[in-house]
Design an enzyme around this catalytic site. Sequence first.
Site, mmCIF file in Angstrom:
data_model
loop_
_atom_site.group_PDB
_atom_site.id
_atom_site.type_symbol
_atom_site.label_atom_id
_atom_site.label_comp_id
_atom_site.label_asym_id
_atom_site.label_seq_id
_atom_site.Cartn_x
_atom_site.Cartn_y
_atom_site.Cartn_z
ATOM 1 N N ALA B 24 0.828 -1.207 0.000
ATOM 2 C CA ALA B 24 0.000 0.000 0.000
ATOM 3 C C ALA B 24 0.857 1.248 0.000
ATOM 4 O O ALA B 24 0.661 2.164 -0.808
ATOM 5 C CB ALA B 24 -0.948 -0.011 1.194
ATOM 6 N N SER B 48 8.625 1.359 9.497
ATOM 7 C CA SER B 48 9.539 0.791 10.467
ATOM 8 C C SER B 48 9.788 -0.663 10.104
ATOM 9 O O SER B 48 8.854 -1.421 9.914
ATOM 10 C CB SER B 48 8.942 0.881 11.857
ATOM 11 O OG SER B 48 9.718 0.132 12.755
ATOM 12 N N VAL B 56 1.818 -11.293 2.374
ATOM 13 C CA VAL B 56 1.803 -12.706 2.009
ATOM 14 C C VAL B 56 2.073 -12.835 0.525
ATOM 15 O O VAL B 56 1.951 -11.870 -0.216
ATOM 16 C CB VAL B 56 0.452 -13.349 2.351
ATOM 17 C CG1 VAL B 56 0.235 -13.355 3.847
ATOM 18 C CG2 VAL B 56 -0.680 -12.636 1.657
ATOM 19 N N ALA B 59 -1.658 -12.875 -5.039
ATOM 20 C CA ALA B 59 -2.121 -12.948 -6.411
ATOM 21 C C ALA B 59 -2.750 -11.608 -6.748
ATOM 22 O O ALA B 59 -3.128 -10.853 -5.856
ATOM 23 C CB ALA B 59 -3.135 -14.079 -6.557
ATOM 24 N N LYS B 87 -0.641 -15.523 -13.855
ATOM 25 C CA LYS B 87 -1.923 -15.988 -13.331
ATOM 26 C C LYS B 87 -3.003 -15.707 -14.374
ATOM 27 O O LYS B 87 -3.167 -14.551 -14.785
ATOM 28 C CB LYS B 87 -2.256 -15.252 -12.030
ATOM 29 C CG LYS B 87 -3.636 -15.575 -11.473
ATOM 30 C CD LYS B 87 -4.022 -14.612 -10.362
ATOM 31 C CE LYS B 87 -5.473 -14.831 -9.955
ATOM 32 N NZ LYS B 87 -6.010 -13.736 -9.154
ATOM 33 N N VAL B 195 5.661 6.054 14.314
ATOM 34 C CA VAL B 195 4.884 7.203 14.782
ATOM 35 C C VAL B 195 4.448 6.940 16.215
ATOM 36 O O VAL B 195 3.879 5.897 16.523
ATOM 37 C CB VAL B 195 3.658 7.409 13.876
ATOM 38 C CG1 VAL B 195 2.760 8.497 14.451
ATOM 39 C CG2 VAL B 195 4.088 7.749 12.464
ATOM 40 N N THR B 364 -8.153 -9.366 -4.444
ATOM 41 C CA THR B 364 -8.568 -7.987 -4.678
ATOM 42 C C THR B 364 -7.827 -6.945 -3.845
ATOM 43 O O THR B 364 -8.034 -5.749 -4.051
ATOM 44 C CB THR B 364 -10.073 -7.835 -4.394
ATOM 45 O OG1 THR B 364 -10.370 -8.487 -3.147
ATOM 46 C CG2 THR B 364 -10.898 -8.482 -5.491
ATOM 47 N N ILE B 366 -4.650 -5.851 -3.675
ATOM 48 C CA ILE B 366 -3.777 -4.937 -4.407
ATOM 49 C C ILE B 366 -4.586 -4.127 -5.413
ATOM 50 O O ILE B 366 -4.295 -2.954 -5.664
ATOM 51 C CB ILE B 366 -2.613 -5.713 -5.060
ATOM 52 C CG1 ILE B 366 -1.647 -6.143 -3.949
ATOM 53 C CG2 ILE B 366 -1.911 -4.900 -6.133
ATOM 54 C CD1 ILE B 366 -0.440 -6.911 -4.430
ATOM 55 N N GLY B 456 -15.530 -0.600 -12.499
ATOM 56 C CA GLY B 456 -15.228 -1.475 -11.380
ATOM 57 C C GLY B 456 -15.345 -2.950 -11.709
ATOM 58 O O GLY B 456 -15.541 -3.345 -12.847
#
Lengths: 498, 531
Positions: B24, B48, B56, B59, B87, B195, B364, B366, B456
Site C-alpha cells: 500500500a 519501520s 503474504v 495474487a 496468473k 509514529v 482484490t 492490491i 469497477g
Amino acid sequence: MSANAPLSRVVVVGRDADLWLSVNALSGALTCVGVQVVAVELPTRLKASLVSATLPPLEAFHTKLGLKESTLLRVTAGSFSFGQNVVDLSGNVPNFFHAWGAYGAPIEGSAFFPCWLKARRLGLNRSFQHFCLTAIASQNGRMLLPDEATAALGRTDYGYHLHTMAYVAYLKSIAVSLGIRLYEAQHVGVERRDDGSISAVSIDGSVSLEGDLFVDASGEDAVLIGRSLGVASDDWRPHFKVDRVMSASAPAFTSIPPFAEIRTARAGWTALHPSQAATGVVHAFSSGLVNDVAALESATAACGVKLADASFHSVNPGVRAQIWEGNCVALGGSACVFDPIFDVEIHSLQLGLVHLLALFPVSARFTAERAEYNRIMRSYYERIRDFQCAFYALSPVEGNFWEKARGLSLPAALAHKIATFRARGEIAPMEDETFLPESWQAIFTGLGVVPDSWSPATDRIPSNRVDEEFRRILEFIKKKVLEQPTHDKYLESLCRPG
Amino acid sequence: MGEAIRGHNRSAPFRVVIVGGGTAGWMSAAAIRRRLNPEDYAVTLIESDDIGTVGVGEATLPHIKIFNDMLGLDEAQFMRETRATFKIGIQFCDWDLPGDCYIHPFGAFGEPWGGVEFQHHWLRALQAGRRRNSLQDYSYAVVAARDNAFEFPNEDRNSIRSTYAYAYHFDAGLYAAYLRRWAIERGVRRIEGQVCDIKRHAAGGDVQELTLKSGERIEGDLFIDCSGFRSLLLGGVMGAAWRDWTHWLPCDRAFALPTQRAGALTPYTRATARRAGWMWRIPLQHRTGNGYVFSSRFIDEDDARNELVTALGAGAPGGTAPGAAAQAEPRLLRFSPGRREQAWRGNCVAIGLASGFLEPLESTSIYLIQAAVTDLINLMPKPGAVADPRLMNEFNRLNDMQYERIRDFLVLHYMANRRVGEPLWDYVRSMPLPDSLAHKLALFRARASLPNYQYGLFARDSWLSVLMGQGIRPQGYDRLADAFPMDTLEERLAELRNRIQTNVNAMTSHGEFIANFCGAAEAMPAEEVAV
C-alpha cells in the site's frame, strides 16, 4: 397457461413512433422464436409540424430492423444532425456546441479536457468545441464521414432530423409488410385476472385480444399502465420549470444545417430542427409565466420567420413508479415523460426496447426480469433526466424563466456531479449513462462552469507538448473538414432514388 | 481558489506523508511520484522495519499491468525481482460440493453467436439434451490453465488466443521493496521510524504533524494512512467508523505457510474450501505460498493450524514429512472483514488495509490499493490548497462502489454451497444476503442474465464462471438463442471446443515460459521468512 409455458403472444397497444418502433423491434427479434406480436393502433397524436431529433444509437437500431439510411432520409425528407448549437439571443452568453463526437484527443496518456482547462486558464483563446471535429464540420455545413484518420483522433457520431409523421408512416409500412397483425381502436379496455394481471385488451368494447404480455406504447396517455392499472408516476416537476411546449413549422433552410439549434431567450428556449422539407420548431416555456399567445410571439421572434401550424401541449415530466407492472410493460412516453430539451424521447423508447428484449421472459414466471427491468430502466431514465436538469440548473441566461429554473431543487446524483465538476473538472462516473463524459464536459463548460482546479497529473505534461498537440489537432480538424462534402450535396446524392 | 501560476509565484510543494510501507505505502509513493510533478508534490514515507507488513505471497488482477506500465517497469525485470509467475485464473475446489473444481478465468466464455451471449447457447444445448461439454471447456483461459500452459495473449482480436488477460502471483514483500527502490531513486524520502504521537490543527481537526519515537517531527498537508489494520490515522485519529461485515464473511483469521516449490508451475491460484474456511495456494518462482483463511467462530486456532499443516503434508522446517517441505512456521494473522465508513476524512486518506479488509479469495487487495491511489491522484489537492470536501465525497463514493462490488462477489462463493451439515457452510448458506446480491442471483436463476458493469469489478464472464461453478443453474435462457438452428449450434460448439484445445495444445508450458522470459526459474534458496 401454465406458469412454465413460454410466452407466445405480445399485444402492443399504442400510437405513433412508440407503437411502430416497438412493434417492428419486438417482432423482428421474437417472431422467429415463436412469439407472435400483435399491434393495436390508437389515433395519432402527431402534429404535421413535428420534426424528431434522434440520438446516435438509433442508427444501429435501425440497421437491426433492416432499415436503410438512404431510404429513411428520402422518405422522411430527413437530414443529419451532428449535435446541438446553443445560442443565447440576448447575446450575453457565448454560444456553445454539444456535439456527437470526441473533443480533442488524449495527450501523453492524459485526458484532453483537463489539458484544455489548464491552457484556457493560462490564456488559450480557443473554446472547447474548437477541438471537436464534428462540431467544426457541422457548423461549416459539412458532413463528417469517418475514416481511419478520424478514428485515430476519436469518436464521431451523428443523429437525424426526421419529419415525424413521415417516419411513423414509414415504420408502419414496414410493420405491415412484415405481416404483423394490426387492429385499429378508438378506445381500449382491459380484462384482468384475479391476480391483477391482464388477460386481454378489448377494442372499442367489442373485439377481445388475449395475450401473455402487454406493452403500453400509448405515450403520455398511458392507457394500460396508467388508466387501467392505475400506476402513478414519480413527479419530476420539482426539477423542471418547463410545463408547456409549442410545436410549429418554419420553412426549410435554403442550405440545411446539419445540427439543431437551441435559442435561449428570457422566457424559455426555442429549438430548430432543420430537415429537407421544413424546419421543426419547438418552443418550451412555463405557463405560469407566459401564456400561449406570448409564447408564440417569443418563438416567432426567436426564429425570425412566420411560423405555421402552431399547437400547444402540456408537459408533466416524471417516471412511472413501476415501469413494468404485472404483465404490462410501459415503453416510451407511457414509461417516462421527459422535459423536451435534447430530444430524448425516441432514444428513451429505444432503451426500453433494448432492455425488454435483453430480459424478455422465458415463461410466465418473470418476477426477476420485471424487477431488473424496473431497476435498470429507472436508472437510465434518471441519468437522462439529470443531464437535462443540468441545462437549466447551470444556465447563465437572464430572464424570469431562467432565474426560477436555477432555483429549483437538484436530484442528488446531479448535485454530486456538479459539485465534483466545479471542484476539479471531473465527471463522476455512474452506471447506466446515456450521455458520455464529453457531453457532460461540453454542456457544463458551455453553460459557463469553470472548475476550481484541474487534474494535477496534467501538470506533469510539458507545456510545449500540449501546445504541439493542440496545434496538431486544430490543423487536422481544419484539413479534414475541408475534405468533407457539404451536407446539402451529401443529402442530395444519398436521397437520389435508385 | 486561484491556481498557482508557474514561475516565481509558485506555491511551496504540497507535502504528502505516507504512514506505513508494504505494498500500500510503496504503490502509493511510486504512483504519486510518477504521475505528479515532483516540484509540486513532495512525498515522504515513514515505515519501520520493526513493524512487520502483512505481505503474504499474493495474487493480483490484470489491472496490475496497467499500474506497472504506468511506472514504466520492465515486465521481465519486475518478475525476476518479485519471483513472479503468471496468473490466468483461480481454481476453486470443493466450494459447492466436495470433489468439484472450477476455474474463474481472466477470460471469455465462448462467443456471442447471433448477438446472444454464449451461456444462453450452452444452456439451450443442455436443456435440449444435446451433446455439449461443461461450460468450463469453452473458455480458452480455463483450458490453458488446466494444461498449465501460458503465453501472452495474441494481439489479433479475431484469434481465440486473444480472448483472455493475465495477472501475476508475486512476493508482495519483494514487490514493495522493488517499488521502494524505484521510488527512492526518484526522490521519495523514506524515514525509518515509528509514529508515536499525532498532532492536529486546533481548528478542523486535520492532522498537522507526526512525531516519531526518535523525536523527529514531520509535517504534512495530506497524510496517507497505510498503517494496515491499525488504521492509525483514519481510524485512530480521524475516527472513521468501522462497518463490520463479519455477518456476511465470517472468516477473521489466517495462517500462512510457505512450502518448497514442487511439481509443475501452475498459472493459477488455487482456493480449496475447508471445514471452517478455505486454503490458498499461490505458486511463486522460488516457493509456494499457502494459507488457511478461517473463521474463529467455527474452529479454534490450534485446530486450524494443524489442519493446514496436515493438508500440506508438510512437517516442520527441515523435517521428513512426505509433502513439500515447509519453509517456516505457520504465521497467524487476525483481521476483521469490513471497511471504514469513509476512507478519506479531513486530510487523511486510508489506502490498503487501513481502509478496510476483504479476504483474498479473489485477489482484490492490491486492486483496491491501485484503484484508491488512481482516484486519489485525480482528486488530490493542488499545491497551496487544502483537501476539497467535494472531492473527498467523490473519492469515498468510488471507494464504496469498489468495496460493495467485491463484497457481493465474495459472498456468492460462500452462500452458494451444498456442504450440508458443516456449521460454517450451513450458516453462510442460510444467512440473509445483501439486496444487491440477492437481486443478481434471482435474475441469473431465472434466465442466465449477468451483471454488465461499466465501472469497477467484476466482468460479466467472471460472474458467469462463479455462478455456474458454485452450482447455480438457470431455469431458462434468452429466448433469442432459439433463433439459431440447433444442428448449427451443435456444430459450432464442437468446433469451438476443438479450436480451443488445438490452440492450447500449441502453447508453451507455464514453467518453460517463465524460464525463457524472466528465468530466475530454479528454486531459490529459502531466504527471508516473511510469507
